[in-house]
Design an enzyme around this catalytic site. Structure first.
Site, PDB file in Angstrom:
ATOM      1  N   GLU A 132     -12.438  45.699 -70.508  1.00  0.00           N
ATOM      2  CA  GLU A 132     -11.909  44.272 -70.519  1.00  0.00           C
ATOM      3  C   GLU A 132     -11.938  43.926 -68.879  1.00  0.00           C
ATOM      4  OE1 GLU A 132      -9.283  42.660 -73.200  1.00  0.00           O
ATOM      5  OE2 GLU A 132      -8.163  41.441 -71.587  1.00  0.00           O
ATOM      6  N   ASP A 133     -11.352  44.938 -68.000  1.00  0.00           N
ATOM      7  CA  ASP A 133     -11.086  44.341 -66.631  1.00  0.00           C
ATOM      8  C   ASP A 133     -11.910  45.031 -65.593  1.00  0.00           C
ATOM      9  OD1 ASP A 133      -9.284  42.366 -67.767  1.00  0.00           O
ATOM     10  OD2 ASP A 133      -7.715  43.797 -67.487  1.00  0.00           O
TER      11      ASP A 133
ATOM     12  N   HIS B 246       0.174  49.699 -64.977  1.00  0.00           N
ATOM     13  CA  HIS B 246       0.333  48.967 -66.440  1.00  0.00           C
ATOM     14  C   HIS B 246      -0.080  50.039 -67.460  1.00  0.00           C
ATOM     15  CE1 HIS B 246      -0.160  46.345 -69.649  1.00  0.00           C
ATOM     16  NE2 HIS B 246      -1.488  46.336 -69.855  1.00  0.00           N
TER      17      HIS B 246
ATOM     18  N   ASP C 224       1.324  47.518 -75.686  1.00  0.00           N
ATOM     19  CA  ASP C 224       0.736  46.591 -74.409  1.00  0.00           C
ATOM     20  C   ASP C 224       1.446  45.206 -74.321  1.00  0.00           C
ATOM     21  OD1 ASP C 224      -1.106  45.702 -72.803  1.00  0.00           O
ATOM     22  OD2 ASP C 224      -2.642  44.840 -74.121  1.00  0.00           O
TER      23      ASP C 224
ATOM     24  N   HIS D  35      -7.077  51.482 -71.814  1.00  0.00           N
ATOM     25  CA  HIS D  35      -7.220  50.416 -72.951  1.00  0.00           C
ATOM     26  C   HIS D  35      -7.713  49.056 -72.072  1.00  0.00           C
ATOM     27  CE1 HIS D  35      -3.174  48.844 -71.109  1.00  0.00           C
ATOM     28  NE2 HIS D  35      -3.674  47.801 -71.633  1.00  0.00           N
ATOM     29  N   ASP D  36      -7.613  48.836 -70.672  1.00  0.00           N
ATOM     30  CA  ASP D  36      -8.131  47.667 -69.913  1.00  0.00           C
ATOM     31  C   ASP D  36      -9.227  48.167 -69.245  1.00  0.00           C
ATOM     32  OD1 ASP D  36      -6.350  45.524 -70.811  1.00  0.00           O
ATOM     33  OD2 ASP D  36      -4.729  46.139 -69.514  1.00  0.00           O
TER      34      ASP D  36
HETATM   35  P1  NDP Z   1      -3.029  35.393 -69.167  1.00  0.00           P
HETATM   36  O1  NDP Z   1      -2.461  34.979 -70.596  1.00  0.00           O
HETATM   37  O2  NDP Z   1      -4.295  36.124 -69.245  1.00  0.00           O
HETATM   38  O3  NDP Z   1      -2.003  36.204 -68.297  1.00  0.00           O
HETATM   39  C1  NDP Z   1      -0.924  37.031 -68.813  1.00  0.00           C
HETATM   40  C2  NDP Z   1      -2.195  38.332 -68.950  1.00  0.00           C
HETATM   41  O4  NDP Z   1      -2.066  38.964 -67.687  1.00  0.00           O
HETATM   42  C3  NDP Z   1      -1.138  39.426 -69.689  1.00  0.00           C
HETATM   43  O5  NDP Z   1      -1.476  39.613 -71.096  1.00  0.00           O
HETATM   44  C4  NDP Z   1      -1.697  40.720 -69.071  1.00  0.00           C
HETATM   45  O6  NDP Z   1      -2.806  41.296 -69.623  1.00  0.00           O
HETATM   46  C5  NDP Z   1      -1.851  40.332 -67.515  1.00  0.00           C
HETATM   47  N1  NDP Z   1      -0.859  40.449 -66.380  1.00  0.00           N
HETATM   48  C6  NDP Z   1      -1.059  40.896 -65.264  1.00  0.00           C
HETATM   49  N2  NDP Z   1       0.011  40.817 -64.460  1.00  0.00           N
HETATM   50  C7  NDP Z   1       1.053  40.574 -65.318  1.00  0.00           C
HETATM   51  C8  NDP Z   1       2.287  40.127 -65.174  1.00  0.00           C
HETATM   52  N3  NDP Z   1       2.865  40.584 -63.817  1.00  0.00           N
HETATM   53  N4  NDP Z   1       3.161  39.584 -66.233  1.00  0.00           N
HETATM   54  C9  NDP Z   1       2.611  39.513 -67.236  1.00  0.00           C
HETATM   55  N5  NDP Z   1       1.231  39.629 -67.639  1.00  0.00           N
HETATM   56  C10 NDP Z   1       0.425  40.305 -66.499  1.00  0.00           C
HETATM   57  O7  NDP Z   1      -2.718  34.087 -68.464  1.00  0.00           O
HETATM   58  P2  NDP Z   1      -4.010  33.065 -68.069  1.00  0.00           P
HETATM   59  O8  NDP Z   1      -3.505  32.563 -66.542  1.00  0.00           O
HETATM   60  O9  NDP Z   1      -5.235  33.799 -68.203  1.00  0.00           O
HETATM   61  O10 NDP Z   1      -3.864  32.084 -69.112  1.00  0.00           O
HETATM   62  C11 NDP Z   1      -4.086  32.075 -70.669  1.00  0.00           C
HETATM   63  C12 NDP Z   1      -3.258  31.167 -71.492  1.00  0.00           C
HETATM   64  O11 NDP Z   1      -2.135  30.499 -70.621  1.00  0.00           O
HETATM   65  C13 NDP Z   1      -4.358  30.012 -71.879  1.00  0.00           C
HETATM   66  O12 NDP Z   1      -4.328  30.200 -73.265  1.00  0.00           O
HETATM   67  C14 NDP Z   1      -3.754  28.786 -71.237  1.00  0.00           C
HETATM   68  O13 NDP Z   1      -3.852  27.664 -72.081  1.00  0.00           O
HETATM   69  C15 NDP Z   1      -2.392  29.089 -71.288  1.00  0.00           C
HETATM   70  N6  NDP Z   1      -1.915  28.340 -70.005  1.00  0.00           N
HETATM   71  C16 NDP Z   1      -0.615  27.599 -69.894  1.00  0.00           C
HETATM   72  C17 NDP Z   1      -0.216  27.048 -68.947  1.00  0.00           C
HETATM   73  C18 NDP Z   1       1.384  26.433 -68.961  1.00  0.00           C
HETATM   74  O14 NDP Z   1       2.053  26.146 -67.856  1.00  0.00           O
HETATM   75  N7  NDP Z   1       1.979  26.453 -70.153  1.00  0.00           N
HETATM   76  C19 NDP Z   1      -0.784  26.928 -67.874  1.00  0.00           C
HETATM   77  C20 NDP Z   1      -2.153  27.515 -67.681  1.00  0.00           C
HETATM   78  C21 NDP Z   1      -2.639  28.318 -68.768  1.00  0.00           C
HETATM   79  P3  NDP Z   1      -3.290  42.741 -69.520  1.00  0.00           P
HETATM   80  O15 NDP Z   1      -2.158  43.511 -70.525  1.00  0.00           O
HETATM   81  O16 NDP Z   1      -4.587  42.657 -70.212  1.00  0.00           O
HETATM   82  O17 NDP Z   1      -3.238  43.123 -68.385  1.00  0.00           O
HETATM   83 ZN    ZN Z   2      -2.792  45.768 -71.056  1.00  0.00          ZN
END
Ligand code: NDP
Ligand code: ZN
Length: 181
Positions: free
Chosen positions: A63-64, A33, A120, A59-60
């Site tokens: 955070e991670d 990523h 990102d 960048h991550d």
């Molecule tokens: P996240 O928003 O944290 O998950 C997405 C993040 O995960 C991305 O921004 C990315 O961040 C990283 N990532 C890693 N692998 C992938 C991939 N294959 N595809 C896309 N992104 C990936 O999800 P959370 O589970 O933490 O939930 C956060 C929000 O979702 C909350 O606000 C909650 O309210 C909502 N939610 C909604 C639901 C629904 O059904 N509508 C159910 C549950 C939660 P990076 O660039 O940092 O790696």
């Molecule tokens: Zn990222």
């Protein structure tokens, strides 16, 4: 561009993310990523700025992983550490608050951080289309795309090529969701 510095940043990020995987069904290595984000900036956004490309690789890390901002200052200098800080969420906050703050803070970010934020989001939008988290419903994917679009809205006006790339990624991902694939 100093390729030794670039490779040191890539090695540092690869080491820090070594035990992490993305959320796609194949659990891809996490380092793919940050590499994709730096590649989008350079190859599609025409970015040549060294600090921005190194910050993309890193960048991550804060955070991670256990990486501290001080470590980034020590290894890569204050400009890169500050850029990474600009795209780092405060994990002590609720996810919903973090999401809202990303939208609110985007317009006030530096020009380089805005480009990094867009790249990102481009990579995550493409992941939603090509390798989404396996347990996400279509609705959740749609919600993510809408949120990413509103973060990017605050980052516009710096790099038109990158903004076009993001618009295309959003359109492709939405078409894919609509077609049910
Ligand atoms: P996240 O928003 O944290 O998950 C997405 C993040 O995960 C991305 O921004 C990315 O961040 C990283 N990532 C890693 N692998 C992938 C991939 N294959 N595809 C896309 N992104 C990936 O999800 P959370 O589970 O933490 O939930 C956060 C929000 O979702 C909350 O606000 C909650 O309210 C909502 N939610 C909604 C639901 C629904 O059904 N509508 C159910 C549950 C939660 P990076 O660039 O940092 O790696
Ligand atoms: Zn990222």
């Amino acid at each position: 561009m100093d390729s030794v510095r670039f490779l040191r940043a890539l090695s540092f990020a690869a080491h820090k993310h070594r035990d992490q995987r993305r959320k796609d069904a194949n659990a891809s290595p996490y380092i793919n990523h940050p590499i994709a984000v730096a590649t989008v900036l350079a190859a599609e956004g025409g970015v040549t700025d060294e600090a921005l490309l190194l910050a993309a690789l890193l960048h991550d890390t804060v955070e991670d992983t256990d990486t501290t901002p001080e470590e980034l200052v020590e290894h890569f200098g204050a400009e890169i550490a500050d850029l990474v800080a600009e795209v780092t969420d405060d994990k002590a906050l609720d996810k919903d608050v973090r999401r809202r703050l990303q939208v609110e803070h985007a317009a006030g970010a530096s020009d380089k951080a805005k480009q990094l934020k867009i790249a990102d989001k481009v990579c995550n939008i493409r992941d939603i289309a090509a390798g989404p988290p396996s347990d996400w419903s279509v609705e959740r994917k749609r919600e993510y795309l809408a949120w990413a679009e509103s973060v990017v809205a605050g980052c516009r006006g710096i790099n038109a090529a990158l903004e076009g790339v993001c618009d295309e990624a959003l359109a492709t991902a939405r078409a894919k969701l609509l077609s049910g694939l």
